[in-house]
Design a protein around this motif. Sequence first.
Motif, PDB file in Angstrom:
ATOM      1  N   SER A 246       0.862  -1.174   0.000  1.00  0.00           N
ATOM      2  CA  SER A 246       0.000   0.000   0.000  1.00  0.00           C
ATOM      3  C   SER A 246       0.894   1.217   0.000  1.00  0.00           C
ATOM      4  CB  SER A 246      -0.931   0.032   1.220  1.00  0.00           C
ATOM      5  OG  SER A 246      -0.206   0.329   2.402  1.00  0.00           O
ATOM      6  N   ALA A 247       0.343   2.326  -0.439  1.00  0.00           N
ATOM      7  CA  ALA A 247       1.130   3.556  -0.461  1.00  0.00           C
ATOM      8  C   ALA A 247       1.537   3.971   0.942  1.00  0.00           C
ATOM      9  CB  ALA A 247       0.327   4.661  -1.143  1.00  0.00           C
ATOM     10  N   SER A 248       0.612   3.858   1.909  1.00  0.00           N
ATOM     11  CA  SER A 248       0.935   4.307   3.262  1.00  0.00           C
ATOM     12  C   SER A 248       2.034   3.467   3.891  1.00  0.00           C
ATOM     13  CB  SER A 248      -0.321   4.280   4.138  1.00  0.00           C
ATOM     14  OG  SER A 248      -0.872   2.971   4.202  1.00  0.00           O
ATOM     15  N   ASN A 249       1.994   2.147   3.685  1.00  0.00           N
ATOM     16  CA  ASN A 249       3.051   1.291   4.222  1.00  0.00           C
ATOM     17  C   ASN A 249       4.394   1.599   3.573  1.00  0.00           C
ATOM     18  OD1 ASN A 249       1.285  -0.022   5.932  1.00  0.00           O
ATOM     19  ND2 ASN A 249       1.047  -1.816   4.613  1.00  0.00           N
ATOM     20  N   ALA A 250       4.387   1.769   2.251  1.00  0.00           N
ATOM     21  CA  ALA A 250       5.630   2.061   1.547  1.00  0.00           C
ATOM     22  C   ALA A 250       6.231   3.372   2.034  1.00  0.00           C
ATOM     23  CB  ALA A 250       5.386   2.104   0.049  1.00  0.00           C
ATOM     24  N   ILE A 251       5.422   4.409   2.127  1.00  0.00           N
ATOM     25  CA  ILE A 251       5.926   5.716   2.554  1.00  0.00           C
ATOM     26  C   ILE A 251       6.447   5.655   3.985  1.00  0.00           C
ATOM     27  CG2 ILE A 251       5.195   8.063   3.128  1.00  0.00           C
ATOM     28  CD1 ILE A 251       3.402   7.946   0.619  1.00  0.00           C
ATOM     29  N   ALA A 252       5.750   4.943   4.857  1.00  0.00           N
ATOM     30  CA  ALA A 252       6.217   4.816   6.238  1.00  0.00           C
ATOM     31  C   ALA A 252       7.587   4.147   6.292  1.00  0.00           C
ATOM     32  CB  ALA A 252       5.198   4.030   7.066  1.00  0.00           C
ATOM     33  N   ASP A 253       7.782   3.109   5.486  1.00  0.00           N
ATOM     34  CA  ASP A 253       9.084   2.431   5.450  1.00  0.00           C
ATOM     35  C   ASP A 253      10.172   3.353   4.911  1.00  0.00           C
ATOM     36  OD1 ASP A 253       8.320  -0.030   6.511  1.00  0.00           O
ATOM     37  OD2 ASP A 253       7.724  -0.823   4.565  1.00  0.00           O
ATOM     38  N   TRP A 254       9.902   4.027   3.817  1.00  0.00           N
ATOM     39  CA  TRP A 254      10.925   4.869   3.201  1.00  0.00           C
ATOM     40  C   TRP A 254      11.285   6.057   4.090  1.00  0.00           C
ATOM     41  CZ3 TRP A 254       7.714   4.857  -1.965  1.00  0.00           C
ATOM     42  CH2 TRP A 254       7.749   3.559  -2.503  1.00  0.00           C
ATOM     43  N   GLN A 255      10.299   6.575   4.802  1.00  0.00           N
ATOM     44  CA  GLN A 255      10.582   7.701   5.684  1.00  0.00           C
ATOM     45  C   GLN A 255      11.536   7.297   6.813  1.00  0.00           C
ATOM     46  OE1 GLN A 255       9.376  10.887   5.036  1.00  0.00           O
ATOM     47  NE2 GLN A 255      10.831  11.526   6.612  1.00  0.00           N
ATOM     48  N   GLU A 256      11.491   6.033   7.217  1.00  0.00           N
ATOM     49  CA  GLU A 256      12.433   5.561   8.244  1.00  0.00           C
ATOM     50  C   GLU A 256      13.875   5.742   7.791  1.00  0.00           C
ATOM     51  OE1 GLU A 256      11.611   1.600   9.499  1.00  0.00           O
ATOM     52  OE2 GLU A 256       9.728   2.118  10.477  1.00  0.00           O
ATOM     53  N   HIS A 257      14.159   5.470   6.534  1.00  0.00           N
ATOM     54  CA  HIS A 257      15.524   5.665   6.030  1.00  0.00           C
ATOM     55  C   HIS A 257      15.897   7.147   6.061  1.00  0.00           C
ATOM     56  CE1 HIS A 257      16.340   1.553   4.821  1.00  0.00           C
ATOM     57  NE2 HIS A 257      15.199   1.494   4.167  1.00  0.00           N
ATOM     58  N   ILE A 258      14.978   7.991   5.685  1.00  0.00           N
ATOM     59  CA  ILE A 258      15.269   9.427   5.637  1.00  0.00           C
ATOM     60  C   ILE A 258      15.469  10.004   7.040  1.00  0.00           C
ATOM     61  CG2 ILE A 258      14.231  11.677   5.071  1.00  0.00           C
ATOM     62  CD1 ILE A 258      13.022  10.213   2.586  1.00  0.00           C
ATOM     63  N   ASP A 259      14.688   9.510   8.015  1.00  0.00           N
ATOM     64  CA  ASP A 259      14.791  10.002   9.391  1.00  0.00           C
ATOM     65  C   ASP A 259      15.923   9.346  10.166  1.00  0.00           C
ATOM     66  OD1 ASP A 259      12.565  11.537   8.845  1.00  0.00           O
ATOM     67  OD2 ASP A 259      11.163  10.171   9.858  1.00  0.00           O
ATOM     68  N   GLY A 260      16.262   8.084   9.822  1.00  0.00           N
ATOM     69  CA  GLY A 260      17.166   7.317  10.657  1.00  0.00           C
ATOM     70  C   GLY A 260      16.470   6.843  11.919  1.00  0.00           C
ATOM     71  N   LYS A 261      17.235   6.186  12.763  1.00  0.00           N
ATOM     72  CA  LYS A 261      16.707   5.687  14.029  1.00  0.00           C
ATOM     73  C   LYS A 261      17.629   6.138  15.164  1.00  0.00           C
ATOM     74  CE  LYS A 261      13.035   3.179  12.900  1.00  0.00           C
ATOM     75  NZ  LYS A 261      11.694   3.485  13.432  1.00  0.00           N
ATOM     76  N   PRO A 262      17.470   7.388  15.641  1.00  0.00           N
ATOM     77  CA  PRO A 262      18.336   7.883  16.706  1.00  0.00           C
ATOM     78  C   PRO A 262      18.159   7.129  18.012  1.00  0.00           C
ATOM     79  CG  PRO A 262      16.536   9.418  16.275  1.00  0.00           C
ATOM     80  CD  PRO A 262      16.499   8.405  15.190  1.00  0.00           C
ATOM     81  N   GLN A 263      17.032   6.435  18.203  1.00  0.00           N
ATOM     82  CA  GLN A 263      16.777   5.711  19.437  1.00  0.00           C
ATOM     83  C   GLN A 263      17.482   4.353  19.478  1.00  0.00           C
ATOM     84  OE1 GLN A 263      14.736   6.184  16.916  1.00  0.00           O
ATOM     85  NE2 GLN A 263      12.973   4.800  16.886  1.00  0.00           N
ATOM     86  N   PHE A 264      17.973   3.880  18.324  1.00  0.00           N
ATOM     87  CA  PHE A 264      18.693   2.612  18.323  1.00  0.00           C
ATOM     88  C   PHE A 264      20.063   2.802  18.974  1.00  0.00           C
ATOM     89  CE2 PHE A 264      16.599   0.329  14.435  1.00  0.00           C
ATOM     90  CZ  PHE A 264      15.378   0.379  15.082  1.00  0.00           C
ATOM     91  N   ALA A 265      20.627   1.716  19.470  1.00  0.00           N
ATOM     92  CA  ALA A 265      21.953   1.765  20.077  1.00  0.00           C
ATOM     93  C   ALA A 265      22.856   0.722  19.414  1.00  0.00           C
ATOM     94  CB  ALA A 265      21.859   1.506  21.582  1.00  0.00           C
ATOM     95  N   PRO A 266      23.826   1.160  18.601  1.00  0.00           N
ATOM     96  CA  PRO A 266      24.090   2.532  18.163  1.00  0.00           C
ATOM     97  C   PRO A 266      22.981   3.036  17.224  1.00  0.00           C
ATOM     98  CG  PRO A 266      25.972   1.096  17.717  1.00  0.00           C
ATOM     99  CD  PRO A 266      24.813   0.226  18.052  1.00  0.00           C
ATOM    100  N   PRO A 267      22.853   4.338  17.084  1.00  0.00           N
ATOM    101  CA  PRO A 267      21.801   4.882  16.214  1.00  0.00           C
ATOM    102  C   PRO A 267      22.062   4.597  14.740  1.00  0.00           C
ATOM    103  CG  PRO A 267      23.242   6.632  16.984  1.00  0.00           C
ATOM    104  CD  PRO A 267      23.638   5.399  17.738  1.00  0.00           C
ATOM    105  N   VAL A 268      21.000   4.598  13.962  1.00  0.00           N
ATOM    106  CA  VAL A 268      21.108   4.558  12.502  1.00  0.00           C
ATOM    107  C   VAL A 268      20.953   5.991  12.012  1.00  0.00           C
ATOM    108  CG1 VAL A 268      20.122   3.711  10.345  1.00  0.00           C
ATOM    109  CG2 VAL A 268      20.164   2.230  12.360  1.00  0.00           C
ATOM    110  N   PRO A 269      21.943   6.532  11.310  1.00  0.00           N
ATOM    111  CA  PRO A 269      21.834   7.924  10.866  1.00  0.00           C
ATOM    112  C   PRO A 269      20.835   8.070   9.721  1.00  0.00           C
ATOM    113  CG  PRO A 269      23.834   6.942  10.014  1.00  0.00           C
ATOM    114  CD  PRO A 269      23.220   5.924  10.931  1.00  0.00           C
ATOM    115  N   PRO A 270      20.389   9.279   9.449  1.00  0.00           N
ATOM    116  CA  PRO A 270      19.492   9.505   8.310  1.00  0.00           C
ATOM    117  C   PRO A 270      20.210   9.297   6.984  1.00  0.00           C
ATOM    118  CG  PRO A 270      20.102  11.590   9.318  1.00  0.00           C
ATOM    119  CD  PRO A 270      20.640  10.518  10.210  1.00  0.00           C
TER     120      PRO A 270
END
Length: 368
Positions: A246-270
Amino acid sequence: MRRLMCLLSILVALFAAAGPAAAFGDTRAPVLNALATAPQVHGAWHCGNDFCTWGAARTVAEFDGANHWLIDRGDGRPSVNLVVLSFVNPLRLLRQTTDATTLSGVPRGITPEIVSYFTSRGVRVMLSIGGITYTDDWDSALSENPTLLGQRAASVAGQLGVGIEIDYEQNTNPNLPALQTFIDAYRAVHPYDATGARAAARLTIDVAAGDRWLIALNRKATSDWLRTDKPVLDYANAMVTARPASASNAIADWQEHIDGKPQFAPPVPPLAPAKFTGATYIAYGGKPLPDCVNYPASVENATAPYVQSVAPNGAGTTAGMLGFMFWAAERPSTRGIGTVPPNTCEGGVGAGATALAVLVPMPPLRQS
């Protein structure tokens, strides 16, 4: 915000309506290019006729009968500007295996004639090394001799005039130091080329649909190989979401790459939007999918405004992802239907190439 999104959708629709101004042999600039970024990558993974093994040589005539839509969207122009022939077994490549399905480490179906079938029409070709089936073989090859593996991948790329995609789907403790050695060995033969002029210099990697799988691989790739200031790999492909398409699922996944995951240890950068593509299904299950046969109803159409305009969020300076990839041409599975007649994809992928003014051949890629 809703008004802004509506305005953006209208502008993108106007851009699409401008028509195929940048088709093969036509270098006119698309209308509204300053407001929406035309996808630079519009490609399909290609699994051949035997579920991604490419184990038997084929005639060009027979191959064309199953795949003509890729080079002709109905008006003589290709539907894609890239095909990624999938997959090469990394351990067989390292050991230069010759057997019933492999010749000197390369599947027997991947021949100069098949490569030329695409490149003679302006379509770039790459080979994908790995895939989920060959994850253990990636581990073995990286443990055995990653330098030689990189050199042999570089040699095949040079001989066939193709690029290489790294599809190392090890979610648990991937051998990242050895993968770095593989990349270093490849780049020693084929240095990074921002112009894209040298086919064998194109080296890419697959990452998960979002940031929550292949985490260690994604972190390493984003931190060290996909930076805009010190590029090592050309770009990443965010693989197809495992959730219902679905478009919403795809966009949610792709936005994760653009935002990164600062809460991960170590973090994933954008990740810079210009450093990755997003993927959708064209062959999956028992009926034709909209992304193959009906562009107006497709995930590609629904997500195009996002893909063309998403802003950087900590990495990169230009808006818009690099483009779209489609899984997968011909016969990607033993179950369900593929993209062979009568289920060919001119009306989906081909129509998308027209609507989004995709350039064929692929232009030099945005670097920031």
